[in-house]
Scaffold this motif. Structure first.
Motif, PDB file in Angstrom:
ATOM      1  N   ARG A  31     -20.841 -42.870 -82.332  1.00 32.09           N
ATOM      2  CA  ARG A  31     -20.141 -42.702 -80.902  1.00 32.09           C
ATOM      3  C   ARG A  31     -21.105 -43.408 -80.017  1.00 32.09           C
ATOM      4  NH1 ARG A  31     -18.466 -36.640 -82.354  1.00 32.09           N
ATOM      5  NH2 ARG A  31     -16.626 -36.806 -83.697  1.00 32.09           N
ATOM      6  N   ILE A  32     -20.487 -43.501 -78.760  1.00 32.30           N
ATOM      7  CA  ILE A  32     -21.204 -43.825 -77.600  1.00 32.30           C
ATOM      8  C   ILE A  32     -20.909 -42.859 -76.527  1.00 32.30           C
ATOM      9  CG2 ILE A  32     -21.678 -45.509 -75.919  1.00 32.30           C
ATOM     10  CD1 ILE A  32     -21.117 -47.868 -77.863  1.00 32.30           C
ATOM     11  N   SER A  33     -21.971 -42.528 -75.695  1.00 27.39           N
ATOM     12  CA  SER A  33     -21.692 -41.845 -74.437  1.00 27.39           C
ATOM     13  C   SER A  33     -22.214 -42.728 -73.441  1.00 27.39           C
ATOM     14  CB  SER A  33     -22.119 -40.492 -74.608  1.00 27.39           C
ATOM     15  OG  SER A  33     -23.412 -40.325 -74.596  1.00 27.39           O
ATOM     16  N   VAL A  34     -21.438 -42.419 -72.173  1.00 29.36           N
ATOM     17  CA  VAL A  34     -21.965 -43.534 -71.191  1.00 29.36           C
ATOM     18  C   VAL A  34     -22.057 -42.523 -69.665  1.00 29.36           C
ATOM     19  CG1 VAL A  34     -21.276 -45.565 -71.965  1.00 29.36           C
ATOM     20  CG2 VAL A  34     -19.791 -44.067 -70.499  1.00 29.36           C
ATOM     21  N   THR A  35     -22.980 -43.004 -68.886  1.00 28.79           N
ATOM     22  CA  THR A  35     -22.900 -42.366 -67.335  1.00 28.79           C
ATOM     23  C   THR A  35     -21.426 -42.024 -67.014  1.00 28.79           C
ATOM     24  OG1 THR A  35     -24.711 -43.744 -66.964  1.00 28.79           O
ATOM     25  CG2 THR A  35     -23.484 -42.787 -65.209  1.00 28.79           C
ATOM     26  N   PRO A  36     -21.055 -40.784 -66.171  1.00 28.02           N
ATOM     27  CA  PRO A  36     -19.593 -40.652 -65.753  1.00 28.02           C
ATOM     28  C   PRO A  36     -19.351 -41.869 -65.156  1.00 28.02           C
ATOM     29  CG  PRO A  36     -21.090 -38.665 -65.704  1.00 28.02           C
ATOM     30  CD  PRO A  36     -22.287 -39.991 -66.186  1.00 28.02           C
ATOM     31  N   ILE A  37     -18.018 -42.344 -65.552  1.00 23.66           N
ATOM     32  CA  ILE A  37     -17.564 -43.387 -64.864  1.00 23.66           C
ATOM     33  C   ILE A  37     -17.132 -43.306 -63.500  1.00 23.66           C
ATOM     34  CG2 ILE A  37     -15.378 -45.125 -64.910  1.00 23.66           C
ATOM     35  CD1 ILE A  37     -17.809 -45.612 -66.966  1.00 23.66           C
ATOM     36  N   ALA A  38     -16.813 -41.946 -63.074  1.00 22.65           N
ATOM     37  CA  ALA A  38     -16.645 -41.909 -61.487  1.00 22.65           C
ATOM     38  C   ALA A  38     -17.705 -42.355 -60.626  1.00 22.65           C
ATOM     39  CB  ALA A  38     -16.469 -40.367 -61.355  1.00 22.65           C
ATOM     40  N   LEU A  39     -19.139 -42.283 -61.322  1.00 22.00           N
ATOM     41  CA  LEU A  39     -20.219 -42.652 -60.470  1.00 22.00           C
ATOM     42  C   LEU A  39     -20.349 -44.169 -60.606  1.00 22.00           C
ATOM     43  CD1 LEU A  39     -22.730 -40.145 -61.687  1.00 22.00           C
ATOM     44  CD2 LEU A  39     -21.644 -40.372 -59.350  1.00 22.00           C
ATOM     45  N   VAL A  40     -20.193 -44.909 -61.724  1.00 19.86           N
ATOM     46  CA  VAL A  40     -20.302 -46.253 -62.093  1.00 19.86           C
ATOM     47  C   VAL A  40     -19.160 -46.952 -61.241  1.00 19.86           C
ATOM     48  CG1 VAL A  40     -20.195 -47.882 -63.850  1.00 19.86           C
ATOM     49  CG2 VAL A  40     -21.204 -45.704 -64.612  1.00 19.86           C
ATOM     50  N   GLY A  41     -18.086 -46.506 -61.105  1.00 17.52           N
ATOM     51  CA  GLY A  41     -16.972 -47.357 -60.415  1.00 17.52           C
ATOM     52  C   GLY A  41     -16.871 -46.873 -58.956  1.00 17.52           C
ATOM     53  N   SER A  42     -17.762 -45.937 -58.323  1.00 16.34           N
ATOM     54  CA  SER A  42     -17.393 -45.466 -57.124  1.00 16.34           C
ATOM     55  C   SER A  42     -17.545 -46.589 -56.039  1.00 16.34           C
ATOM     56  CB  SER A  42     -18.646 -44.412 -56.735  1.00 16.34           C
ATOM     57  OG  SER A  42     -19.947 -44.991 -56.858  1.00 16.34           O
ATOM     58  N   ALA A  43     -18.289 -47.474 -56.012  1.00 20.15           N
ATOM     59  CA  ALA A  43     -18.195 -48.822 -55.078  1.00 20.15           C
ATOM     60  C   ALA A  43     -17.053 -49.500 -55.350  1.00 20.15           C
ATOM     61  CB  ALA A  43     -19.559 -49.464 -55.136  1.00 20.15           C
ATOM     62  N   ALA A  44     -16.400 -49.839 -56.398  1.00 22.49           N
ATOM     63  CA  ALA A  44     -15.620 -50.905 -56.517  1.00 22.49           C
ATOM     64  C   ALA A  44     -14.199 -50.283 -56.684  1.00 22.49           C
ATOM     65  CB  ALA A  44     -16.035 -51.671 -57.785  1.00 22.49           C
ATOM     66  N   CYS A  45     -13.989 -49.199 -57.271  1.00 19.44           N
ATOM     67  CA  CYS A  45     -12.660 -48.633 -57.541  1.00 19.44           C
ATOM     68  C   CYS A  45     -12.254 -47.934 -56.163  1.00 19.44           C
ATOM     69  CB  CYS A  45     -12.736 -47.813 -58.653  1.00 19.44           C
ATOM     70  SG  CYS A  45     -13.304 -48.489 -60.062  1.00 19.44           S
ATOM     71  N   LYS A  46     -10.814 -48.625 -55.721  1.00 21.58           N
ATOM     72  CA  LYS A  46     -10.287 -48.191 -54.629  1.00 21.58           C
ATOM     73  C   LYS A  46      -9.070 -47.528 -54.932  1.00 21.58           C
ATOM     74  CE  LYS A  46     -13.620 -50.174 -52.172  1.00 21.58           C
ATOM     75  NZ  LYS A  46     -14.710 -49.168 -51.865  1.00 21.58           N
ATOM     76  N   THR A  47      -8.616 -47.493 -56.157  1.00 22.75           N
ATOM     77  CA  THR A  47      -7.208 -46.980 -56.587  1.00 22.75           C
ATOM     78  C   THR A  47      -7.606 -46.342 -57.962  1.00 22.75           C
ATOM     79  OG1 THR A  47      -6.287 -49.143 -57.640  1.00 22.75           O
ATOM     80  CG2 THR A  47      -5.942 -48.517 -55.399  1.00 22.75           C
ATOM     81  N   ALA A  48      -6.489 -45.490 -58.410  1.00 24.95           N
ATOM     82  CA  ALA A  48      -6.501 -45.022 -59.677  1.00 24.95           C
ATOM     83  C   ALA A  48      -6.597 -46.326 -60.642  1.00 24.95           C
ATOM     84  CB  ALA A  48      -5.579 -43.981 -60.050  1.00 24.95           C
ATOM     85  N   GLU A  49      -5.615 -47.247 -60.427  1.00 23.52           N
ATOM     86  CA  GLU A  49      -5.497 -48.345 -61.481  1.00 23.52           C
ATOM     87  C   GLU A  49      -6.735 -49.039 -61.649  1.00 23.52           C
ATOM     88  OE1 GLU A  49      -3.482 -47.360 -58.946  1.00 23.52           O
ATOM     89  OE2 GLU A  49      -1.781 -46.620 -60.208  1.00 23.52           O
ATOM     90  N   ASP A  50      -7.452 -49.171 -60.612  1.00 18.45           N
ATOM     91  CA  ASP A  50      -8.734 -49.747 -60.721  1.00 18.45           C
ATOM     92  C   ASP A  50      -9.748 -49.160 -61.690  1.00 18.45           C
ATOM     93  OD1 ASP A  50      -8.320 -51.650 -58.675  1.00 18.45           O
ATOM     94  OD2 ASP A  50      -9.557 -50.418 -57.072  1.00 18.45           O
ATOM     95  N   PHE A  51      -9.774 -47.696 -61.840  1.00 17.92           N
ATOM     96  CA  PHE A  51     -10.331 -46.996 -62.748  1.00 17.92           C
ATOM     97  C   PHE A  51      -9.850 -47.225 -64.148  1.00 17.92           C
ATOM     98  CE2 PHE A  51     -12.343 -44.328 -59.307  1.00 17.92           C
ATOM     99  CZ  PHE A  51     -13.771 -44.245 -59.859  1.00 17.92           C
ATOM    100  N   VAL A  52      -8.628 -47.330 -64.250  1.00 15.48           N
ATOM    101  CA  VAL A  52      -7.893 -47.636 -65.512  1.00 15.48           C
ATOM    102  C   VAL A  52      -8.528 -49.117 -66.101  1.00 15.48           C
ATOM    103  CG1 VAL A  52      -5.740 -48.315 -66.891  1.00 15.48           C
ATOM    104  CG2 VAL A  52      -5.704 -46.310 -65.125  1.00 15.48           C
ATOM    105  N   THR A  53      -8.991 -50.089 -65.426  1.00 14.19           N
ATOM    106  CA  THR A  53      -9.395 -51.251 -65.953  1.00 14.19           C
ATOM    107  C   THR A  53     -11.015 -50.771 -66.706  1.00 14.19           C
ATOM    108  OG1 THR A  53     -10.555 -51.892 -63.899  1.00 14.19           O
ATOM    109  CG2 THR A  53      -8.342 -52.527 -64.008  1.00 14.19           C
TER     110      THR A  53
END
Length: 454
Positions: free
Chosen positions: A75-97
């Motif tokens: 398995r793999i675990s990664v840095t919480p994606i809420a942090l990773v996508g914080s600067a680029a994701c402006k919508t919920a759909e952005d996070f889904v990508t």
């Protein structure tokens, strides 16, 4: 130093008692993938995961062959994606990508699961964290290997009841989004209090921001080994019982440390921790419930169950700590219903309820885990159950978690099928009385007085 003799000693455990290394989990930091442009974030995330973990599965197979030790999952675990996508994701759909990118990367390197579609919101939520949380139902519905977790409280900060309320809604929406698969998406979603940064077990694994760029964590499990050892001391006093559990946990943890060190060396990634958690599977003879019954209970759920589980959990930790200097994660005993045939049997015979399971979570490693409940359970009731578990964790300075599956279209007494390690589960009734006014107050339950230790 660990030697081959210690591994040979475990041959019987592996062949007859279902000892396994449940997972080798590579933690990968994605902090250097943060970018203001979403396309670049996705590109960086995919490239880093597939670069760092390209040999993980192959190395796992090599270790299996070399030592004859089954390694069930890579398995793999990664840095919480809420942090990773914080600067680029402006919508919920952005996070889904980003969820889709994680899924593609996991499939490329052939791991079983990837964890870290997560947000840590124990004191409050940023806009990005709220967007990620709201995206979870869609993200888990359109991916196969992505696991999600949200930490809503801690002993230091209290409980973020706004996040608790939101998670009740999200669990319900995830159940609806995956209803055609018996609401399977909820099996990949965990709500935590006091979430550890180095847990190798899914669905709650993520790579904490205090961790190195990459790390190897190993999770070991062997309920059948412990049960067999206890059969040899049936009827003897508690001193003998405790010593037997400790010695068995020591041997099991040494196996995990050997695998972790070997994987670390072969992959060129630092060794992090060994997590010794008695995590059951649906296989007969691989049950935590059966250990508790071997200790002396007619059935799990009988009076004395919480005391027996407390004893088991503590002795497992003591044995593990003596075996390795780097025991971490959750380490102890898990009590998931769907993954433990003994727990399922106890529910079916009427010996085990959600209320008794909640009492047991005060002394086990995690919490209410893999419990199927009626599909018409309201989001407010889900939030109330989460709040109860978070309160147990906050007050007792321990990790607690909730993994509930509101099985859409099912009622108490029905059965849901998940397959594989997730097993099947009887749908358990929940208390019908409302807590809506409580969970809708808003704000935060403050940290307990004993949290102030500076």
């Amino acid at each position: 130093m660990i030697n081959r003799f210690e591994v040979d000693e475990t041959n019987k455990m592996i062949e007859q008692e279902k000892l396994d290394v449940r997972t080798i989990t590579m933690g990968i930091s994605l902090l250097d993938c943060i970018d203001s442009q979403l396309d670049k974030v996705n590109e960086k995330v995919y490239k880093k995961i597939t670069s760092y973990a390209k040999d993980l599965v192959e190395v796992g197979h090599e270790i299996e062959v070399k030592y004859g030790i089954p390694i069930v999952n890579k398995r793999i675990s990664v840095t919480p994606i809420a942090l990773v996508g914080s600067a680029a994701c402006k919508t919920a759909e952005d996070f889904v990508t980003l969820a889709k990118t994680l899924d593609q990367a996991a499939k490329e390197v052939k791991v079983n699961f990837i964890g870290g579609y997560s947000a840590l919101v124990s004191k409050g939520m940023t806009q990005a964290e709220e967007l990620l949380i709201r995206s979870i139902p869609q993200a888990l519905a359109c991916t196969d290997r992505v696991c999600s977790s949200v930490n809503v409280g801690s002993t230091k900060t209290g409980i973020n009841m706004d996040a608790v309320k939101l998670m009740g809604e999200v669990i319900r929406e995830t159940a609806l989004a995956t209803r055609e698969r018996d609401s399977l998406g909820c099996a990949k979603l965990v709500v935590f209090c006091n979430a550890p940064d180095d847990n190798p077990f899914m669905a709650g694994a993520f790579h904490g921001v205090t961790e190195a760029d990459a790390i190897i964590n190993v999770g070991v499990s062997g309920p059948g080994v412990v049960k067999t050892a206890l059969e040899e001391v049936r009827g003897q006093n508690f001193e003998v019982l405790c010593e037997t559990i400790k010695k068995t946990a020591f041997k099991v943890t040494r196996v995990g440390q050997l695998v972790a060190q070997e994987a670390s060396q072969k992959l060129g990634v630092p060794f992090g921790i060994v997590d010794l958690s008695l995590a059951p599977t649906p296989a007969v003879g691989d049950s935590v419930a059966e250990i508790l019954e071997e200790i002396g209970l007619e059935s799990v759920g009988a009076p004395g169950t919480t005391a027996a589980l407390a004893l088991l959990n503590d002795q497992v930790k003591k044995g593990g700590v003596m075996a390795s200097s780097y025991v971490g994660g959750l380490s102890g005993a898990f009590i998931p219903v769907s993954e433990d045939q003994g727990m399922i049997d106890a529910v079916n015979r009427g010996a085990l309820s959600i209320e008794k399971l909640e009492a047991m979570t005060c002394v086990c490693s995690v919490g209410l885990d893999m419990i199927a409940i009626p599909g018409d359970t309201t989001p407010d009731t889900l939030s109330g159950i989460i709040a109860d578990e978070a309160a147990i964790g906050m007050i007792n300075q321990k990790t607690t978690a909730v993994r509930l599956i509101p099985a859409i279209g099912k009622k108490a007494g029905d059965t849901v099928e998940f397959g594989g390690l997730l097993g099947y589960a009887p749908v358990m009734p929940v208390n019908p009385y409302s807590c809506a006014k409580f969970v809708n107050r808003g704000g935060r339950i403050p940290a307990p007085i004993h949290s102030f230790k500076n």
